[in-house]
Design an enzyme around this catalytic site. Structure first.
Site, PDB file in Angstrom:
ATOM      1  N   LYS A 168      -1.781  51.682  86.623  1.00  0.00           N
ATOM      2  CA  LYS A 168      -2.183  52.622  87.668  1.00  0.00           C
ATOM      3  C   LYS A 168      -3.595  52.300  88.123  1.00  0.00           C
ATOM      4  CE  LYS A 168       1.629  54.820  87.573  1.00  0.00           C
ATOM      5  NZ  LYS A 168       2.516  54.895  88.747  1.00  0.00           N
ATOM      6  N   ASP A 197      -0.476  49.861  90.845  1.00  0.00           N
ATOM      7  CA  ASP A 197       0.229  50.944  91.544  1.00  0.00           C
ATOM      8  C   ASP A 197      -0.765  52.046  91.883  1.00  0.00           C
ATOM      9  OD1 ASP A 197       1.889  52.934  92.436  1.00  0.00           O
ATOM     10  OD2 ASP A 197       3.183  52.974  90.664  1.00  0.00           O
ATOM     11  N   GLU A 223       1.411  48.154  94.641  1.00  0.00           N
ATOM     12  CA  GLU A 223       2.455  49.155  94.897  1.00  0.00           C
ATOM     13  C   GLU A 223       1.875  50.419  95.518  1.00  0.00           C
ATOM     14  OE1 GLU A 223       5.370  49.469  91.818  1.00  0.00           O
ATOM     15  OE2 GLU A 223       5.500  51.653  91.991  1.00  0.00           O
ATOM     16  N   GLU A 249       9.660  54.035  96.595  1.00  0.00           N
ATOM     17  CA  GLU A 249      10.198  55.040  95.670  1.00  0.00           C
ATOM     18  C   GLU A 249      10.269  56.401  96.332  1.00  0.00           C
ATOM     19  OE1 GLU A 249       6.675  54.440  92.972  1.00  0.00           O
ATOM     20  OE2 GLU A 249       6.989  56.562  92.626  1.00  0.00           O
ATOM     21  N   ASP A 272      15.010  53.757  94.381  1.00  0.00           N
ATOM     22  CA  ASP A 272      15.349  54.280  93.054  1.00  0.00           C
ATOM     23  C   ASP A 272      16.797  54.745  93.114  1.00  0.00           C
ATOM     24  OD1 ASP A 272      15.703  56.098  90.840  1.00  0.00           O
ATOM     25  OD2 ASP A 272      13.518  56.146  90.637  1.00  0.00           O
ATOM     26  N   HIS A 299      12.876  50.867  91.685  1.00  0.00           N
ATOM     27  CA  HIS A 299      11.989  51.765  90.948  1.00  0.00           C
ATOM     28  C   HIS A 299      12.822  52.512  89.920  1.00  0.00           C
ATOM     29  CE1 HIS A 299      10.219  55.907  90.576  1.00  0.00           C
ATOM     30  NE2 HIS A 299       9.095  55.230  90.458  1.00  0.00           N
ATOM     31  N   GLU A 332      11.991  48.079  85.905  1.00  0.00           N
ATOM     32  CA  GLU A 332      10.841  48.927  85.610  1.00  0.00           C
ATOM     33  C   GLU A 332      11.153  49.714  84.338  1.00  0.00           C
ATOM     34  OE1 GLU A 332       9.349  51.645  88.619  1.00  0.00           O
ATOM     35  OE2 GLU A 332       7.583  51.958  87.358  1.00  0.00           O
TER      36      GLU A 332
HETATM   37 CA    CA Z   1       5.208  53.744  91.507  1.00  0.00          CA
END
Ligand code: CA
Length: 379
Positions: A168, A197, A223, A249, A272, A299, A332
């Site tokens: 992140k 991300d 991302e 996502e 997703d 995702h 993922e």
């Molecule tokens: Ca994400």
């Protein structure tokens, strides 16, 4: 075969050490809406819906379930079109589609069980029997040691055998973000893939500026740099940066992805299966992506059921592009503590040296642990 009942289980578990992403939401619980569909032939299928579970449950129970009773699960796309066209005037994205996704997955699970084959054998076959998993983690937990905790966690994944990690970013200070990513890159070395991300926390110029600063660190993809509504902005960021830009996502259905893909607003789309419309719809999104030369890397952020559905979809995704030594789409594999992911399948989905085998059993390829289901059920 006919559907006899649709039951939604709202599962919830507490998170011992709450974590935060760039959106600032503090994850203190993990919850999921699990969909159970039974049939008159004694076959039961399971699905999962992404996002706030109570809303998915209510939507299914009040809007969808009455229209599915008596239907043949093998009419999965007929059912999909019927439910979608009934609801789209009130919501063609978001909850209407996440709820539909859980139903779609459960119907595919039933079909697989009925013919004794894993779902991937029903959607084109196995391009691969195992997938490389990337560890998703490196959230913000202890605000006093954000760099140290990220390095420690990343090294832990490397030691477990993961060959790819997603961290992140989005700490409100680009220089700090760069320092943190650089520290992780130096700790894991050049051979482990590293994606970042931002959970759509930046403006276009902020994302481009930070992306340029991160590019020397060999970033696999950037991302959700910016807000998912801003497709024009994604075109700008994607064109401006050399590294791949990913997102999706928070996009839904073939129509939602159409504009992103046709404009090549992202290099990698990440539908997703528990959100974008289930396995039926993600196949269509993947076909659109293939036709436009956009990568599709799904995702995943759910329980064992969502993870198994993602693996079934991934097994049937062609390499993009096909090559002598292709770079296949990765799984993922989110690594924050979550008993719904670890305990809901009788045989948990595990990685070994960064590789996850695609379940070969019928349907989703997993059996739901009803004891765990009862343990975590709150409604
Ligand atoms: Ca994400």
């Amino acid at each position: 075969m006919k559907v006899t009942a649709v039951t939604c289980h709202l599962l919830q578990s507490k998170v011992d050490r709450p974590f935060v992403s760039a959106r600032g939401w503090r994850y203190a619980t993990r919850s999921s809406c699990i969909v159970e569909i039974t049939t008159d032939e004694g076959i039961t299928g399971w699905g999962e819906c992404y996002g706030p579970a109570a809303v998915n449950k209510t939507l299914i129970e009040t809007q969808y379930a009455p229209r599915i009773i008596g239907r043949d699960p093998f009419d999965v796309e007929v059912v999909w079109e019927d439910l979608y066209n009934r609801i789209k005037d009130y919501g063609a994205q978001g909850f209407a589609i996440t709820a539909l996704s859980g139903i779609d997955i459960a119907l595919w699970d039933i079909m697989g069980r009925a013919v004794g084959k894993p779902i991937h054998k029903l959607i084109g076959g196995a391009h691969r029997t195992e997938v490389m998993a990337y560890a998703t983690g490196l959230y913000f937990i202890d605000m006093d040691c954000l760099i140290e905790e990220a390095v420690e966690e990343a090294v832990g994944y490397a030691e477990q055998g993961f060959r790819a990690i997603k961290m992140k970013i989005g700490l409100g200070d680009p220089a700090f973000d760069v320092r943190r990513v650089k520290a992780v890159r130096e700790a894991i070395g050049p051979d482990i893939r590293l994606a970042v991300d931002a959970n759509h926390c930046f403006t276009v110029p902020q994302a481009i500026r930070l992306g340029r600063m991160l590019e020397p660190l060999d970033i696999l993809w950037f991302e959700e740099p910016i807000s998912p509504e801003d497709h024009d902005g994604y075109v700008e960021v994607t064109r401006a940066l050399d590294m791949a830009v990913a997102g999706g996502e928070n996009d839904f259905t073939r129509w939602g992805f159409r504009d992103v893909i046709a404009r090549k607003a992202m290099d990698i789309v990440q539908p997703d299966v528990c959100a974008a419309g289930g396995i039926s719809e993600c196949r269509k999104i993947a076909a659109l992506a293939s036709a436009h030369g956009v990568e599709c890397v799904p995702h995943a952020w759910g329980s064992a059921i969502g993870l198994a559905a993602t693996l079934q979809f991934l097994a049937a995704l062609p390499d993009m592009p096909p090559a002598f030594r292709p770079i296949p789409p990765m799984l993922e594999f989110e690594q924050t503590p979550n008993p719904l992911r670890d305990e809901l399948a009788q045989e948990p989905i595990r990685q070994h040296r960064g590789i996850v085998r695609v379940p070969e059993g019928p349907g989703l390829g997993i059996e739901v642990n009803r004891e765990a289901l009862a343990r975590w059920k709150v409604a």
